[in-house]
Design a protein around this motif. Structure first.
Motif, PDB file in Angstrom:
ATOM      1  N   VAL A 164      27.123  25.382 -36.642  1.00  0.00           N
ATOM      2  CA  VAL A 164      27.382  26.084 -37.902  1.00  0.00           C
ATOM      3  C   VAL A 164      27.056  27.571 -37.765  1.00  0.00           C
ATOM      4  N   ARG A 165      25.984  27.886 -37.063  1.00  0.00           N
ATOM      5  CA  ARG A 165      25.644  29.307 -36.857  1.00  0.00           C
ATOM      6  C   ARG A 165      26.722  30.008 -36.037  1.00  0.00           C
ATOM      7  N   THR A 166      27.238  29.333 -35.015  1.00  0.00           N
ATOM      8  CA  THR A 166      28.296  29.920 -34.194  1.00  0.00           C
ATOM      9  C   THR A 166      29.545  30.189 -35.023  1.00  0.00           C
ATOM     10  N   LEU A 167      29.955  29.204 -35.810  1.00  0.00           N
ATOM     11  CA  LEU A 167      31.156  29.359 -36.608  1.00  0.00           C
ATOM     12  C   LEU A 167      30.959  30.376 -37.735  1.00  0.00           C
ATOM     13  N   SER A 168      29.737  30.483 -38.234  1.00  0.00           N
ATOM     14  CA  SER A 168      29.445  31.504 -39.239  1.00  0.00           C
ATOM     15  C   SER A 168      29.665  32.903 -38.669  1.00  0.00           C
ATOM     16  N   LEU A 169      29.249  33.107 -37.419  1.00  0.00           N
ATOM     17  CA  LEU A 169      29.489  34.396 -36.760  1.00  0.00           C
ATOM     18  C   LEU A 169      30.986  34.651 -36.625  1.00  0.00           C
ATOM     19  N   LEU A 170      31.751  33.649 -36.189  1.00  0.00           N
ATOM     20  CA  LEU A 170      33.189  33.831 -36.011  1.00  0.00           C
ATOM     21  C   LEU A 170      33.864  34.224 -37.322  1.00  0.00           C
ATOM     22  N   LEU A 171      33.413  33.652 -38.417  1.00  0.00           N
ATOM     23  CA  LEU A 171      34.012  33.961 -39.718  1.00  0.00           C
ATOM     24  C   LEU A 171      33.714  35.390 -40.171  1.00  0.00           C
ATOM     25  N   ARG A 172      32.644  35.963 -39.699  1.00  0.00           N
ATOM     26  CA  ARG A 172      32.222  37.286 -40.156  1.00  0.00           C
ATOM     27  C   ARG A 172      32.715  38.424 -39.257  1.00  0.00           C
ATOM     28  N   LEU A 173      33.405  38.095 -38.189  1.00  0.00           N
ATOM     29  CA  LEU A 173      33.881  39.130 -37.278  1.00  0.00           C
ATOM     30  C   LEU A 173      34.990  39.947 -37.938  1.00  0.00           C
ATOM     31  N   PRO A 174      34.930  41.276 -37.848  1.00  0.00           N
ATOM     32  CA  PRO A 174      35.985  42.103 -38.444  1.00  0.00           C
ATOM     33  C   PRO A 174      37.242  42.114 -37.571  1.00  0.00           C
ATOM     34  N   ARG A 175      38.339  42.536 -38.137  1.00  0.00           N
ATOM     35  CA  ARG A 175      39.569  42.711 -37.361  1.00  0.00           C
ATOM     36  C   ARG A 175      39.413  43.932 -36.452  1.00  0.00           C
ATOM     37  N   LEU A 176      39.837  43.783 -35.197  1.00  0.00           N
ATOM     38  CA  LEU A 176      39.701  44.855 -34.222  1.00  0.00           C
ATOM     39  C   LEU A 176      41.063  45.438 -33.864  1.00  0.00           C
ATOM     40  N   ALA A 177      41.020  46.623 -33.249  1.00  0.00           N
ATOM     41  CA  ALA A 177      42.252  47.224 -32.743  1.00  0.00           C
ATOM     42  C   ALA A 177      42.854  46.301 -31.686  1.00  0.00           C
ATOM     43  N   PRO A 178      44.165  46.060 -31.727  1.00  0.00           N
ATOM     44  CA  PRO A 178      44.791  45.133 -30.774  1.00  0.00           C
ATOM     45  C   PRO A 178      44.886  45.738 -29.386  1.00  0.00           C
ATOM     46  N   GLY A 179      43.904  45.452 -28.559  1.00  0.00           N
ATOM     47  CA  GLY A 179      43.863  46.058 -27.232  1.00  0.00           C
ATOM     48  C   GLY A 179      44.654  45.317 -26.182  1.00  0.00           C
ATOM     49  N   ARG A 180      44.905  44.032 -26.384  1.00  0.00           N
ATOM     50  CA  ARG A 180      45.581  43.225 -25.363  1.00  0.00           C
ATOM     51  C   ARG A 180      46.573  42.272 -26.021  1.00  0.00           C
ATOM     52  N   THR A 181      47.515  41.783 -25.225  1.00  0.00           N
ATOM     53  CA  THR A 181      48.422  40.747 -25.690  1.00  0.00           C
ATOM     54  C   THR A 181      47.630  39.473 -25.941  1.00  0.00           C
ATOM     55  N   LEU A 182      47.860  38.828 -27.085  1.00  0.00           N
ATOM     56  CA  LEU A 182      47.128  37.618 -27.407  1.00  0.00           C
ATOM     57  C   LEU A 182      47.518  36.494 -26.454  1.00  0.00           C
TER      58      LEU A 182
END
Length: 415
Positions: A164-182
């Motif tokens: 739950v702590r790991t997924l909580s971090l993932l949910l709070r990550l901001p959108r970043l500049a697209p540096g690479r092809t997904l």
């Protein structure tokens, strides 16, 4: 006035986040369990999350439905972070600063699962290299959650708490500049991304290794300036070659993560190195990283030089500190690093400009460099349409003077 007092005055009562509790039918449904796990991760309610975790792991064992539901939620939220521009090393760096070793290992395994579901040629080379560096491999057979918990010697309750702590971090990550092809998306063009050749990188790394190991600041900065000269010469050759290319590689973005303390002063140093190497940088203070925008070989140069200079600046700050009470304060050290970054940035820029001026054909080169700079500026404006200038508050004149003096002592004559 505190929040509770404001509520009393207005007659409103605090409403806690609703607890995530599942009935018997839901506890047998992986999809509803996945929804509950995601909801628990999104809430700021430690007590409610604790009750939810106890419910999932109440028997001391993780059921097949719970295992499937947790893994479903984990894969979805990781994919969400990937779509928001987070590379493997970025995820690792963010987690390293906010999670324990168990949760960090869980996140690494999630990234391995994400790659395993894609064809090898559908994953960007940077993604592959970063996952390999992290050792992200599918080492387990069968369901991952119980295998990971057994390997880490975690109880079912401890495992669910880490998840739950790991997924909580993932949910709070901001959108970043697209540096690479997904990963999984169509690759840009057919040619691989151009990096600095290994011979040049080897020479630069050798100079910087000597700079980091010497006990003499003057020698360290001379070696660093020589590394800057080599990278500038390489960039000149590359710009001249790309002038005949039909379509040069587009500028991209890379993040350099900073460790506390004094991250604002360290970010200034990265910015100075970026400018000396025809890149633009922006500091994301809340997360502690600098995003640098530029051509891939220039980003290689910034990464190498900035990482080395951060080591050198910290060591010089400690070794040249005056035997005074102020030199042991945070204010002194922050001022020292800020002054050092400013002065070293000036000298690296001068070294780069001198190399350009002494090139075989500066009149031909300067318009090409101007075109290159325009491409980088345009890419930066696309990634970051709104930016805010942020100053650094300094409270130690002694630290500023010492940092400037330490940088000025360097002999940057080229070898």
């Amino acid at each position: 006035m505190g929040k509770q007092n404001r509520r009393r005055r207005t007659g409103r009562r605090a409403v806690p986040n609703p607890a995530v509790l599942l009935d018997a039918d839901a506890l047998a449904d992986p999809v509803r369990i996945a929804e509950g796990v995601a909801t628990a991760a999104a809430q700021d309610d430690a007590a409610g999350t604790r009750r939810f975790v106890d419910q999932l792991a109440g028997s001391g064992q993780l059921s097949a439905a719970v295992t499937e539901g947790v893994e479903l939620a984990s894969r979805r939220l990781l994919a969400h972070a990937v779509e928001h521009g987070w590379l493997p090393d970025d995820l690792h760096q963010a987690a390293r600063r906010r999670l324990d070793t168990f949760a960090l290992a869980y996140l690494t395994d999630l990234m391995a699962v994400h790659r395993a579901g894609l064809a090898a040629d559908a994953v960007d080379e940077t993604w592959r290299a970063q996952l390999d560096a992290l050792g992200a491999t599918v080492w387990w057979t069968g369901p991952h959650l119980p295998a990971w918990a057994d390997r880490a010697l975690l109880t079912a309750d401890e495992a669910m708490t880490a998840v739950v702590r790991t997924l909580s971090l993932l949910l709070r990550l901001p959108r970043l500049a697209p540096g690479r092809t997904l990963p999984g998306a169509p690759r840009r063009g057919g040619a691989p991304t151009r990096h600095v050749d290994e011979k040049t990188l080897g020479r630069v790394r050798g100079l910087l290794a000597k700079a980091e190991s010497t006990a003499f600041p003057e020698e360290a900065e001379t070696l660093s300036a020589k590394a800057q000269e080599l990278m500038t010469k390489y960039a000149i050759d590359r710009v001249l070659l790309s002038a005949t290319a039909a379509e040069p590689d587009p500028p991209t973005a890379r993040r350099i993560w900073l460790d506390t303390p004094y991250t604002d002063a360290k970010a200034l140093l990265v910015d100075q190195v970026a400018r000396a190497n025809r890149c633009r940088a922006i500091f994301v203070a809340d997360w502690g990283f600098v995003t640098v925008v530029g051509d891939e070989p220039d980003l290689d140069a910034v990464d190498l030089l900035a990482t080395s200079l951060l080591v050198q600046a910290t060591r010089t700050m400690i070794e040249t500190a005056a035997d005074t009470e102020e030199s042991r304060t945070r204010a002194y050290r922050k001022a020292f690093l800020t002054a050092y970054a400013t002065r070293i940035g000036d000298r690296l820029t001068t070294a780069a400009a001198t190399t350009v001026a002494e090139s075989p054909s500066p009149s031909t080169l300067l318009p090409l460099l101007a075109t290159h700079d325009h491409r980088v500026e345009r890419a930066f404006a696309t990634y970051f349409p709104t930016t805010r200038t942020r100053g650094i508050t300094l409270r130690s004149a002694e630290g500023w003077a010492a940092g400037t003096q330490a940088a000025d002592q360097a002999h940057l004559d080229r070898a």
